[in-house]
Design a protein around this motif. Structure first.
Motif, PDB file in Angstrom:
ATOM      1  N   ASP A   4       0.810  -1.215   0.000  1.00 38.89           N
ATOM      2  CA  ASP A   4       0.000   0.000   0.000  1.00 38.89           C
ATOM      3  C   ASP A   4       0.845   1.267   0.000  1.00 38.89           C
ATOM      4  O   ASP A   4       0.314   2.364  -0.173  1.00 38.89           O
ATOM      5  CB  ASP A   4      -0.944   0.021   1.209  1.00 38.89           C
ATOM      6  N   SER A  31     -10.054   4.292   3.980  1.00 35.66           N
ATOM      7  CA  SER A  31      -9.223   3.160   4.378  1.00 35.66           C
ATOM      8  C   SER A  31      -9.991   2.424   5.461  1.00 35.66           C
ATOM      9  O   SER A  31     -10.334   3.012   6.493  1.00 35.66           O
ATOM     10  CB  SER A  31      -7.871   3.644   4.902  1.00 35.66           C
ATOM     11  N   TRP A  35      -3.073  -1.904   6.461  1.00 39.09           N
ATOM     12  CA  TRP A  35      -2.301  -1.560   5.269  1.00 39.09           C
ATOM     13  C   TRP A  35      -1.238  -2.639   5.085  1.00 39.09           C
ATOM     14  O   TRP A  35      -0.599  -3.059   6.039  1.00 39.09           O
ATOM     15  CB  TRP A  35      -1.626  -0.208   5.432  1.00 39.09           C
TER      16      TRP A  35
END
Length: 101
Positions: A4, A31, A35
């Motif tokens: 990411d 989000s 991640w």
């Protein structure tokens, strides 16, 4: 799956983060949670080396079309800053370990 942070393929690490909104002009999204990070980005995150993390993305990730490089750098810095603001205190976990849970 890609990192990411820099878009390298097959990231190994998962960093937990609280959900947050992303609103940067025409770039709008959210989000939801974790991640993914490749080994190098994981090392930079744990070292707190945000500038090197952004520069890695600038070198590896595809350029955003019709966006001046300095604007792209600012946008990446801003987006990664949101990650750091919302990251939980949990240690990163191996992605293979989080899949088998």
């Amino acid at each position: 799956m890609i990192c990411d942070f820099c878009t390298a393929p097959d990231p190994s690490w998962r960093f937990e983060a609280k959900p947050f909104a992303i609103d940067y002009g025409e770039l709008v999204g959210h989000s939801d949670e974790a991640w993914a990070a490749c080994d190098e980005c994981c090392r930079l995150i744990l070292a707190g080396n945000r500038s090197a993390l952004v520069e890695r993305a600038m070198q590896i990730a595809p350029s955003l079309p019709d966006l001046p490089r300095e604007t792209e750098r600012e946008m990446r810095m801003w987006a990664q800053g949101l990650f750091f603001e919302h990251r939980t205190n949990a240690a990163p976990t191996l992605i293979s370990a989080s899949i088998t849970r």
